[in-house]
Write an enzyme that holds these catalytic residues in place. Sequence first.
Site, short mmCIF file in Angstrom:
data_model
loop_
_atom_site.label_atom_id
_atom_site.label_comp_id
_atom_site.label_asym_id
_atom_site.label_seq_id
_atom_site.Cartn_x
_atom_site.Cartn_y
_atom_site.Cartn_z
N CYS A 7 -42.13 -0.75 55.15
CA CYS A 7 -42.20 -1.32 53.79
C CYS A 7 -43.10 -2.56 53.79
O CYS A 7 -43.89 -2.75 52.85
CB CYS A 7 -40.81 -1.70 53.29
SG CYS A 7 -39.84 -0.30 52.71
N ASP A 30 -50.25 5.49 65.11
CA ASP A 30 -49.06 4.98 65.81
C ASP A 30 -49.50 3.89 66.79
O ASP A 30 -50.50 4.02 67.49
CB ASP A 30 -48.35 6.12 66.55
CG ASP A 30 -46.94 5.75 66.96
OD1 ASP A 30 -45.99 6.33 66.41
OD2 ASP A 30 -46.77 4.86 67.83
N ASN A 85 -38.45 12.75 62.93
CA ASN A 85 -37.16 12.37 63.50
C ASN A 85 -36.25 11.88 62.38
O ASN A 85 -36.70 11.18 61.46
CB ASN A 85 -37.35 11.25 64.53
CG ASN A 85 -38.16 11.70 65.74
OD1 ASN A 85 -37.90 12.76 66.30
ND2 ASN A 85 -39.15 10.91 66.14
N HIS A 94 -37.48 4.66 58.01
CA HIS A 94 -38.35 4.82 56.83
C HIS A 94 -39.09 6.12 57.10
O HIS A 94 -39.86 6.19 58.08
CB HIS A 94 -39.30 3.61 56.72
CG HIS A 94 -40.26 3.66 55.56
ND1 HIS A 94 -40.42 2.62 54.66
CD2 HIS A 94 -41.15 4.61 55.18
CE1 HIS A 94 -41.35 2.95 53.77
NE2 HIS A 94 -41.82 4.15 54.08
N HIS A 96 -41.15 9.10 58.01
CA HIS A 96 -42.55 9.23 58.44
C HIS A 96 -42.70 10.51 59.24
O HIS A 96 -41.75 10.96 59.89
CB HIS A 96 -43.00 8.01 59.27
CG HIS A 96 -42.11 7.71 60.43
ND1 HIS A 96 -40.91 7.05 60.31
CD2 HIS A 96 -42.22 8.01 61.75
CE1 HIS A 96 -40.33 6.94 61.48
NE2 HIS A 96 -41.11 7.53 62.39
N HIS A 98 -44.94 12.32 62.17
CA HIS A 98 -45.92 12.13 63.25
C HIS A 98 -46.87 13.33 63.25
O HIS A 98 -46.41 14.48 63.25
CB HIS A 98 -45.24 12.10 64.62
CG HIS A 98 -44.26 10.99 64.83
ND1 HIS A 98 -44.52 9.92 65.65
CD2 HIS A 98 -43.00 10.78 64.35
CE1 HIS A 98 -43.47 9.10 65.67
NE2 HIS A 98 -42.53 9.61 64.88
P1 AMP Z 1 -39.58 7.30 65.21
O1 AMP Z 1 -38.87 6.40 64.19
O2 AMP Z 1 -38.75 7.51 66.43
O3 AMP Z 1 -40.03 8.60 64.60
O4 AMP Z 1 -40.88 6.56 65.68
C1 AMP Z 1 -41.39 5.38 65.13
C2 AMP Z 1 -42.80 5.26 65.58
O5 AMP Z 1 -43.38 4.16 64.92
C3 AMP Z 1 -42.97 5.02 67.08
O6 AMP Z 1 -43.80 6.05 67.63
C4 AMP Z 1 -43.66 3.64 67.17
O7 AMP Z 1 -44.62 3.56 68.19
C5 AMP Z 1 -44.27 3.52 65.80
N1 AMP Z 1 -44.46 2.15 65.30
C6 AMP Z 1 -43.55 1.16 65.27
N2 AMP Z 1 -44.05 0.05 64.68
C7 AMP Z 1 -45.33 0.35 64.35
C8 AMP Z 1 -46.37 -0.38 63.73
N3 AMP Z 1 -46.22 -1.65 63.33
N4 AMP Z 1 -47.56 0.23 63.55
C9 AMP Z 1 -47.74 1.51 63.96
N5 AMP Z 1 -46.79 2.26 64.53
C10 AMP Z 1 -45.59 1.70 64.73
ZN ZN Z 2 -39.16 1.03 54.43
#
Ligand code: AMP
Ligand code: ZN
Length: 109
Positions: A7, A30, A85, A94, A96, A98
């Site tokens: 956010c 990522d 996930n 939040h 997302h 991949h």
């Molecule tokens: P997940 O919630 O397990 O699906 O994965 C969260 C993903 O967000 C992980 O692969 C992190 O490396 C990535 N991540 C966390 N913070 C950031 C950020 N500030 N910018 C880019 N990627 C991020």
């Molecule tokens: Zn959010």
Amino acid sequence: MSDCIFCKIANREVPKEFTYEDSDVMVFPDINPVKPIHLLIMPKKHIRDFSELADNSLLDKLRIVIQRMIKEQKLENRGYRLVVNGGGAQIIDHLHIHLLGPLGKAASM
Ligand code: AMP
Ligand code: ZN
């Protein structure tokens, strides 16, 4: 949500270079890539996880951006994986998606 990093990125409170952005959807790499291409595609609106996504038009917007990223990253024939996930398996609450690639047998062709 005030304590959500995605956010904060959506609200420009945390700087981030976007791979793609429109009024509803944003895409950025990522921070910890596990494949040469590792993008995160997500709604700007805070939705906790996939099970809380109720808006069909937003789902369709996400689909269109995912397909566009697959094309732009030239992954159509090089192998890709989409991962969502949820339910506590996610690190960041939040929604997302991949996009990972290249991978599989097509990656080495
Ligand atoms: P997940 O919630 O397990 O699906 O994965 C969260 C993903 O967000 C992980 O692969 C992190 O490396 C990535 N991540 C966390 N913070 C950031 C950020 N500030 N910018 C880019 N990627 C991020
Ligand atoms: Zn959010």
